[in-house]
Scaffold this motif. Structure first.
Motif, short mmCIF file in Angstrom:
data_model
loop_
_atom_site.label_atom_id
_atom_site.label_comp_id
_atom_site.label_asym_id
_atom_site.label_seq_id
_atom_site.Cartn_x
_atom_site.Cartn_y
_atom_site.Cartn_z
N TYR A 77 -40.78 70.78 77.22
CA TYR A 77 -40.55 71.20 75.85
C TYR A 77 -41.84 71.80 75.31
O TYR A 77 -42.94 71.41 75.69
N GLN A 79 -43.81 72.51 71.56
CA GLN A 79 -43.79 72.25 70.12
C GLN A 79 -44.96 72.99 69.47
O GLN A 79 -46.11 72.60 69.60
N LEU A 133 -39.12 71.02 68.22
CA LEU A 133 -39.29 71.12 69.66
C LEU A 133 -38.34 72.17 70.24
O LEU A 133 -37.19 72.29 69.81
N LEU A 183 -48.25 72.23 71.63
CA LEU A 183 -48.17 70.96 72.35
C LEU A 183 -47.04 71.08 73.36
O LEU A 183 -45.91 71.39 72.98
N LEU A 242 -44.73 69.28 76.00
CA LEU A 242 -44.24 67.93 76.26
C LEU A 242 -43.35 67.91 77.48
O LEU A 242 -42.47 68.75 77.65
N PHE A 282 -40.46 60.68 76.83
CA PHE A 282 -41.44 61.76 76.72
C PHE A 282 -42.83 61.27 77.11
O PHE A 282 -43.17 60.08 76.92
N GLY A 283 -43.62 62.21 77.62
CA GLY A 283 -45.03 61.96 77.77
C GLY A 283 -45.76 62.21 76.45
O GLY A 283 -45.14 62.60 75.46
N ALA A 284 -47.06 61.98 76.47
CA ALA A 284 -47.86 62.15 75.25
C ALA A 284 -48.16 63.61 74.95
O ALA A 284 -48.59 63.92 73.84
N ARG A 314 -52.05 69.32 74.83
CA ARG A 314 -52.35 70.23 73.71
C ARG A 314 -53.08 71.45 74.28
O ARG A 314 -54.20 71.32 74.77
#
Lengths: 113, 114
Positions: free
Chosen positions: B35, B37, B43, B88, B90, B105-107, B110
């Motif tokens: 994804y 964002q 998202l 970001l 994801l 989801f992962g963190a 960025r």
């Protein structure tokens, strides 16, 4: 998928219950209500989902009205760490190929000390 | 480690660089997702992989190239990016495509493109 409507922002005092509403008046019979949250600059986190019965887990409770046109996510004792954007999503349980989970704008919940 | 791990957490690259984002899930899931964002935007799903096979590509520009060598690993190769690609990114996984509504989801990574 049914469209959802959420308030853009809400405040809640620390230690109090946070009640986050979601309207989904066009929901169909096979569609579930899902809630996710996203803490700033992190990935979304699944919270809970339900079809028509109220649901509870270690994170929250989900109350779905009898006509299923709206629901409320309840965080029973909000903490500062619950400050996040909360997303209400309505989707059917798919089978076969993966389908897109659409995140809208959500509700920014701010828990105040 | 448990859950979904993304590396690097932060990446700065020039428009002519080639870099890769990595995602690893330790949940035994069979479906993985990328994804995007962007600031102040919802998202956007980019790619879906099911049992290592790509099943969705949401009209993503070719400067983003995914790779899924196995059900536990997912890469996003980046080449000739534009500043507007700063966002970001994801990674997520689910048990299988039929469970695609419950994602882990992962963190996120960025990305800043200069």
């Amino acid at each position: 998928d049914a469209k959802t409507t959420q308030p853009p922002s809400m405040d809640c005092a620390e230690g109090r219950a946070a009640n986050l509403p979601c309207n989904h008046s066009t929901i169909s019979g096979n569609e579930y209500v899902y809630w996710y949250r996203q803490i700033h600059s992190q990935g979304p986190q699944y919270i809970i989902h339900g079809l028509k019965n109220n649901e509870t887990n270690e994170m929250a409770s989900l109350i779905i009205t009898e006509d299923r046109k709206s629901s409320t996510l309840i965080l029973p004792h909000a903490t500062l760490r619950d400050t996040a954007v909360y997303y209400c999503i309505v989707r059917s349980i798919s089978s076969g190929s993966a389908r897109q989970l659409t995140f809208g704008s959500g509700t920014q919940l701010t828990v105040l000390p | 480690e448990t859950g979904v791990t993304q590396t690097p957490r932060h990446l700065v690259m020039g428009m002519t660089n080639k870099k890769s984002l990595k995602c690893e899930q330790h949940l035994g899931h069979n479906a993985m997702y990328w994804y995007k964002q962007s600031a102040k935007k919802p998202l956007e799903l980019m790619f879906v992989y099911n049992f290592k096979e790509q099943t969705e590509n949401n009209s993503v520009p070719s400067r983003f190239s995914p790779e899924c060598p196995n059900s536990s690993h997912l890469f996003l190769h980046l080449h000739t990016l534009q500043p507007e690609d700063s966002a970001l990114y994801l990674c997520a996984s689910s048990q299988d495509p039929s469970g695609a509504n419950v994602l882990t989801f992962g963190a996120g990574s960025r990305l800043t493109v200069l």
